[in-house]
Structures are given as C-alpha cells and as structure tokens.
Design a protein around this motif. Structure first.
Motif, PDB file in Angstrom:
ATOM      1  N   LEU A  24       0.850  -1.179   0.000  1.00 43.78           N
ATOM      2  CA  LEU A  24       0.000   0.000   0.000  1.00 43.78           C
ATOM      3  C   LEU A  24       0.889   1.233   0.000  1.00 43.78           C
ATOM      4  O   LEU A  24       1.998   1.206   0.534  1.00 43.78           O
ATOM      5  CB  LEU A  24      -0.902   0.031   1.237  1.00 43.78           C
ATOM      6  N   ARG A  34     -13.410   1.489  -0.805  1.00 42.13           N
ATOM      7  CA  ARG A  34     -12.100   1.015  -1.272  1.00 42.13           C
ATOM      8  C   ARG A  34     -11.387   0.259  -0.151  1.00 42.13           C
ATOM      9  O   ARG A  34     -10.719  -0.752  -0.404  1.00 42.13           O
ATOM     10  CB  ARG A  34     -11.255   2.216  -1.702  1.00 42.13           C
ATOM     11  N   LEU A  38     -10.025  -3.583  -0.098  1.00 39.86           N
ATOM     12  CA  LEU A  38      -8.654  -3.895   0.289  1.00 39.86           C
ATOM     13  C   LEU A  38      -8.614  -5.032   1.301  1.00 39.86           C
ATOM     14  O   LEU A  38      -7.770  -5.934   1.203  1.00 39.86           O
ATOM     15  CB  LEU A  38      -7.993  -2.649   0.873  1.00 39.86           C
TER      16      LEU A  38
END
Length: 438
Positions: A24, A34, A38
């Motif tokens: 990341l 989002r 993830l």
C-alpha cells in the motif's frame, strides 16, 4: 442522518506474523468502499491473518456498560499504548489523530479470518440491533448502522508497536511485506479478538437472562428457575477467570471455573436431549399434512402463546451456549499464551475445535424453529360443525405465533467481516465492546 464534516481516519494493516501482501502507498487516501475491497484482497492473498485498525475521535455518547473495561496496566491496553506511541512518532497523520489520547479504535477482522474462529463466535444481530449495537455515536447513521460522516481513510505505513509480547505472542515490529512496511502485532490482534468475542458472548448472556426472567414470571416453573439460577451463578467464576487471563495470570481451582463448566455442560446436555425430542416430534408429523394444535403443544408446551416451557427451554439453551462460548475463548487464550511463538494459530485452532459442537447445537435448534414455523395447523376435531369466535381467534393467534418462530432464523450463517471497537481514555485504560458483524 447526514454529516458534512470531512474526517481523516488513519488506518493500519496489522499482521500476526511476517507475511507478504500487496503493498500500500502510505498517505494515499481512500474511501470506505475502497478500504473494504482492500480487506478482501488482503484476506484472499495472505497466508496469515491480516486485519485493519482505524482510529476515530471518541464520541461523546458511549454506553460503556456494554463492554469489558481494562485498566492501563492490562496487556491489551499496554500493547495499544505502545502502538499509538510508535505510530505518532513515525506518522504526522497518526500523531494528529491520537493527540488527545482519547480515541475509538476499530479493528476489522476479514470474513475469511472470522470464519476460522468458528461461525458462532460472532453472530449477526437482529435487523434493528445494528443501531443499538454501534458505539460511534454521531458518526453512525442510526437507521443503517453505517458510518455517516464523510471519512477519508489514510493508510499509515512503517508504524510498529514496540516492546515484548508479554507472554501473548511474538515481539511486535515492522515486517517487509511486498515492499511496504507491515506492522506485526500478534499480541494486539489476539487480545482484541479475545476480549471482543468474550464481550459479545456476555452480551448474548444478558439478553438470554432478560428473556428467561420474563418468561419464568409468567410460567412460575420452579425447576426451570433452578436451571436459570445454576447457569447465571456461573458468571462470577467466568468473570474472575477472564480478568485473570487478560492480565496474563494462571487459572487456579480457587476461581471455581471447574464447577461453573460442569453446570454449563449439564445445561448443554439437557438442551441436546430436548433438541432430540423436538426433532423426533417433528419427524412424526406426516409430510404435507396439517397438525392439530393440541398434538403440537404436547411436544412443544406453550408454543402457541407468548411464554411457555418450550420458549423458556430455547432461552436456557441460548444462555448455556453463550456461557460456554466465553469459557471456550478463555481456554483458547490460555493455550495461546502458553506458546508465545504462534498465539493466533493456537487461538484459532482451539476455537475451531471447541466451537464446532456449539455451532451444531445452535444450528439444530434453528432447524427446529424453521420446521415449526412451516407447519400448517388443522381444525380441531369435534362433533360441532361450527366453532366459536374464541376458538377461531385462538387458532389464528396460535398459527401466527408459530409462524413467527422462523422469523430472522438462519440455519447456515455466511461469514462476514467482524468489527471490534475499543474506546481508549487519556490515562491509557480501555473498554472493549462486543464484536459485531460489519
């Protein structure tokens, strides 16, 4: 409910061991949707449990009575304080978010990992419980139970919780994972999951006790009241054992946990016997045929009313299961602390083994309720061709109550992400709230 404020929420990815995952970019903002995506990617690709940890402002209104309080000297509070201090030194975003010392930390366990802990550890609440179960105060939409503020989540990289695990796991630190610094915080994850699951089970115990008390007031059944008293009397020993283990002490005979476990196992044995009788009674109903109410109430006394022995038996079984789940969590923590090298593996292994039996009992009871709710009631046998208004009303009322038994019952639960929320005060003490499905 709407909130136009723009809130910056730091979020960390925590691992329980050194693993490789997609990297990341620290500081790159993302939406809540989002972030959820993830979590799914991390859970799918990582071999070891990886969770996310968010830090939010502490709401003004929190029902602390729902959670388990731990003082600043407890292992969980110390691990969290160390993590906060290290994060603040390495990230300006984290430093600003935690400057007051009072925050709400939200650890989210991916569905894949939550499933490893046994399906019964965290169960979905009733449809309207999301609003009462949340502790975010003004940040939560009371209708949907979802975050209402316009939060921007910012990944924080390179933060590590320093210090030894104190008997709960390996030393926390930074691991190189796919080019991104990933925090290895097995003790923090283990203790948060353990306390959150224990708080969740105790919340279910409180609900069952309230229901049983109400039912017994109507039923006035001494034997069932004795069963309730024996089970509720186990709480003291379990609370003491929880406090000792969460302070990394050793369980002794003087705590009375052995006698409490015996009482719980006895209640579970009674619940299994009742479940077998319920299944046999339903198997005796010819498929596709209506059943008389009088015949049904012989095997399920009081099923046609608000109270009754059958509904009390259901709540007694729920109480026994909730207490047993707390004991199972304690046993899993004790095993994990006995092997500091891989606490989460030991923890999940112990939970999976011991939860299977409880899951089967709950699924069996749920199956009985679904089968009962699908039954068609027959007209009473009698010589009279016409029935009184009161007889018709009773039959219709009974049919409605029986059909309601299956409302909200799910025999097979789909695994969901699980959130464990921790309120941290300025003095370092924490309150861990019941784990909830996200």
């Amino acid at each position: 409910m709407s909130d136009e404020r723009k809130t910056t929420v730091p979020v960390w990815t925590l691992a329980t061991s050194d693993v490789r995952v997609p990297g990341l970019t620290a500081g790159e903002s993302m939406t809540g949707e989002r972030l959820a995506e993830l979590r799914g990617v991390l859970a799918a690709l990582a071999e070891e449990p990886i969770v996310t940890l968010e830090v939010h402002p502490l709401p003004d209104r929190i029902d602390r009575g729902r959670g388990i309080p731990l003082d600043a000297a407890s292992p969980l509070a110390q691990h969290l304080s160390q993590f906060v201090a290290q994060s603040a030194r390495s990230s300006l975003t984290a430093a600003r978010a935690t400057a007051s010392g009072e925050n709400l930390y939200r650890m989210v366990i991916p569905a894949k990992v939550a499933a490893q802990l046994g399906q019964g550890v965290i169960r979905p609440m009733v449809p309207n419980a999301a609003a009462t179960g949340c502790v975010f105060g003004d940040f939560v939409n009371t209708t949907t139970g979802r975050l209402a503020s316009k939060a921007t989540f910012v990944p924080v990289g390179g933060a590590a919780a320093a210090g030894t695990a104190g008997g709960a796991g390996a030393t926390a630190g930074v691991a190189a994972a796919g080019g991104t610094a990933l925090t290895v915080a097995a003790p923090l994850v283990l203790m948060a999951v353990a306390v959150g699951a224990s708080a969740h089970a105790d919340h279910k115990r409180q609900q069952a006790i309230e229901h049983i008390t109400e039912l017994l007031e109507q039923l006035q059944e001494d034997k069932l009241d004795d069963e309730r008293s024996a089970l509720d009397g186990c709480r003291g020993a379990i609370d003491k054992a929880t406090a000792v283990l969460l302070d990394q002490g050793r369980l002794g005979v003087s705590l009375g946990l052995d006698s409490a476990v015996h009482a719980i196992d006895t209640a579970l044995s009674k619940a299994e016997g009742r479940l077998d009788r319920w299944r046999s009674a339903l198997d005796g109903v010819p498929e596709g045929e209506a059943v008389e109410l009088g015949t049904l109430t012989k095997s399920f006394p009081g099923v046609d009313g608000h109270g009754g022995a059958f509904r009390t038996h259901l709540e007694l079984a729920a109480l026994a299961v909730a207490l047993k789940r707390r004991v199972v969590v304690l046993q899993a923590v004790e095993q994990a602390q006995g092997d500091p090298g891989n606490p989460f593996e030991n923890f999940t292994r112990a939970l999976k083994r011991d939860q299977h039996h409880l899951d089967a009992l709950e699924s069996g009871i749920a199956g009985v309720l679904v089968r009962l709710s699908a039954l068609e009631l027959a007209r009473p046998n009698g010589r009279r061709p016409v029935f009184t208004t009161s007889e018709v009303d009773r039959l219709m009322s009974a049919a409605h109550r029986i059909h309601q038994l299956g409302s909200g019952v799910t025999v097979h639960h789909r695994a969901t992400d699980v959130a464990i929320e921790i309120a941290r005060d300025e003095d370092g003490s924490v309150v861990v709230f019941p784990a909830l499905p996200v």
